[in-house]
Design an enzyme around this catalytic site. Sequence first.
Site, PDB file in Angstrom:
ATOM      1  N   MET A  23     -33.313  13.620  -8.460  1.00 25.12           N
ATOM      2  CA  MET A  23     -33.767  12.718  -7.939  1.00 25.12           C
ATOM      3  C   MET A  23     -35.099  13.415  -7.229  1.00 25.12           C
ATOM      4  SD  MET A  23     -30.866  10.026  -6.385  1.00 25.12           S
ATOM      5  CE  MET A  23     -30.245  10.945  -5.125  1.00 25.12           C
ATOM      6  N   HIS A  45     -35.141  21.920  -5.805  1.00 26.47           N
ATOM      7  CA  HIS A  45     -34.714  23.319  -5.024  1.00 26.47           C
ATOM      8  C   HIS A  45     -34.414  24.309  -6.111  1.00 26.47           C
ATOM      9  CE1 HIS A  45     -30.855  21.998  -4.849  1.00 26.47           C
ATOM     10  NE2 HIS A  45     -31.155  20.970  -4.405  1.00 26.47           N
ATOM     11  N   HIS A  99     -31.695  22.985  -8.718  1.00 28.67           N
ATOM     12  CA  HIS A  99     -32.284  22.290  -9.738  1.00 28.67           C
ATOM     13  C   HIS A  99     -32.895  23.223 -10.877  1.00 28.67           C
ATOM     14  CE1 HIS A  99     -32.730  19.110  -6.727  1.00 28.67           C
ATOM     15  NE2 HIS A  99     -32.072  18.427  -7.543  1.00 28.67           N
ATOM     16  N   GLN A 145     -27.673   4.022  -6.317  1.00 30.50           N
ATOM     17  CA  GLN A 145     -26.728   4.807  -5.825  1.00 30.50           C
ATOM     18  C   GLN A 145     -26.640   5.149  -4.317  1.00 30.50           C
ATOM     19  OE1 GLN A 145     -27.999   8.158  -8.589  1.00 30.50           O
ATOM     20  NE2 GLN A 145     -27.352   9.494  -6.858  1.00 30.50           N
ATOM     21  N   GLY A 189     -24.758  19.801 -12.060  1.00 28.54           N
ATOM     22  CA  GLY A 189     -24.379  20.709 -11.186  1.00 28.54           C
ATOM     23  C   GLY A 189     -22.726  20.371 -10.802  1.00 28.54           C
ATOM     24  N   ASP A 226     -21.717  18.703  -7.203  1.00 32.53           N
ATOM     25  CA  ASP A 226     -21.429  17.027  -7.295  1.00 32.53           C
ATOM     26  C   ASP A 226     -20.297  17.079  -8.258  1.00 32.53           C
ATOM     27  OD1 ASP A 226     -23.710  16.207  -5.468  1.00 32.53           O
ATOM     28  OD2 ASP A 226     -24.856  16.841  -7.234  1.00 32.53           O
ATOM     29  N   LEU A 245     -27.124  24.588  -1.861  1.00 34.30           N
ATOM     30  CA  LEU A 245     -28.377  24.015  -1.812  1.00 34.30           C
ATOM     31  C   LEU A 245     -28.213  22.489  -2.152  1.00 34.30           C
ATOM     32  CD1 LEU A 245     -30.823  26.611  -3.382  1.00 34.30           C
ATOM     33  CD2 LEU A 245     -29.883  26.187  -0.810  1.00 34.30           C
ATOM     34  N   SER A 246     -29.011  21.681  -1.360  1.00 35.61           N
ATOM     35  CA  SER A 246     -29.143  20.409  -1.552  1.00 35.61           C
ATOM     36  C   SER A 246     -30.271  19.832  -0.760  1.00 35.61           C
ATOM     37  CB  SER A 246     -28.065  19.651  -0.845  1.00 35.61           C
ATOM     38  OG  SER A 246     -28.305  18.258  -0.273  1.00 35.61           O
TER      39      SER A 246
HETATM   40  O1  PAF Z   1     -27.403  14.185  -9.013  1.00 38.84           O
HETATM   41  C1  PAF Z   1     -28.379  13.583  -8.819  1.00 38.84           C
HETATM   42  O2  PAF Z   1     -29.589  13.779  -8.348  1.00 38.84           O
HETATM   43  C2  PAF Z   1     -28.244  12.084  -9.141  1.00 38.84           C
HETATM   44  O3  PAF Z   1     -27.071  11.716  -8.677  1.00 38.84           O
HETATM   45  C3  PAF Z   1     -28.604  11.819 -10.616  1.00 38.84           C
HETATM   46  C4  PAF Z   1     -27.680  12.311 -11.614  1.00 38.84           C
HETATM   47  C5  PAF Z   1     -29.736  12.147 -11.082  1.00 38.84           C
HETATM   48  C6  PAF Z   1     -28.638  10.244 -10.817  1.00 38.84           C
HETATM   49  O4  PAF Z   1     -29.574   9.552 -10.075  1.00 38.84           O
END
Ligand code: PAF
Length: 274
Positions: free
Chosen positions: A28, A32, A35, A58, A144, A147, A181-182
């Site tokens: 999304m 960082h 990712h 979501q 990751g 999550d 990290l988030s």
């Molecule tokens: O983990 C995320 O950033 C989101 O939940 C994802 C998997 C891109 C779905 O929108």
Amino acid sequence: MESISSIKDLHKYLELNSNKKITLIPTMGNLHKGHLELIGQAPANTHKIVSIYVNKLQFNNSDDYDSYPRSINLDIEKCKDNNVDMVFMPDDSFLENINEYEDIHLPEFTNHLCGKTRDSHFLGVYKIVRNLFDMIKPNYACFGIKDYQQLLLIKFIASKYFPNLEIIEVDTVRNKEKIALSSRLNKLDKKAILKAANIYICLTSIKQKIIDGKDFNIIRDEEIQNLESKNIKVEYLEHRTNTTLNPVKQDISDTSIFIACFIDNVRLIDNIQI
Ligand code: PAF
């Protein structure tokens, strides 16, 4: 590196590159080091596609959606620097063109933990990710372990509909204070970030106590009190099995501690494997 925002251009691009194996890294944005680690785990010689899309479906809270950190130009630069081949960044009209699916059955584990409080969150993740898999048909996709519940759902989708897709599980990246990290950390000031360091301290302390044979329910109350005394509001703190996310009975192998909490109204999650 190419950037594509329409589904039509995406199809054209995929046709031109149909001889290549693809690794998809769905995000999304607000990229960082976590990712970048997902990107880094793409198998060598695969074509790396990063999708960047803040998925409204979501979010169970419109303020949270509106205030989700966005930094598309910086994200594109980071993708270039990390040898990404293509960034797919659909615009808002994307949702009008996705498949709604008639056969959605979310597995039982999506009702636990984050699924309890975040109404339709996992349905939103499911719809977007299944659509991305359908459109891009990747051979690999990286997600990751931070999550974890989402990762289980993605593995469920892959096993049910995409037999040729391998899901690559990527370890949580932590900063020097061991904070997972988030993108949401960007919403916290320095003082609040220091508070967030208590989350991992709490998880490691519980882990040790469980290994020492202590009763989780007693530990939980103490740890929640401790976090709340530091102004960390706990949404859940649970010891669950890694496959069903059901509460742990006796056997602590293949289990994890999961937490969701709020610091200055910013929701953070983390987990640790026992
Ligand atoms: O983990 C995320 O950033 C989101 O939940 C994802 C998997 C891109 C779905 O929108």
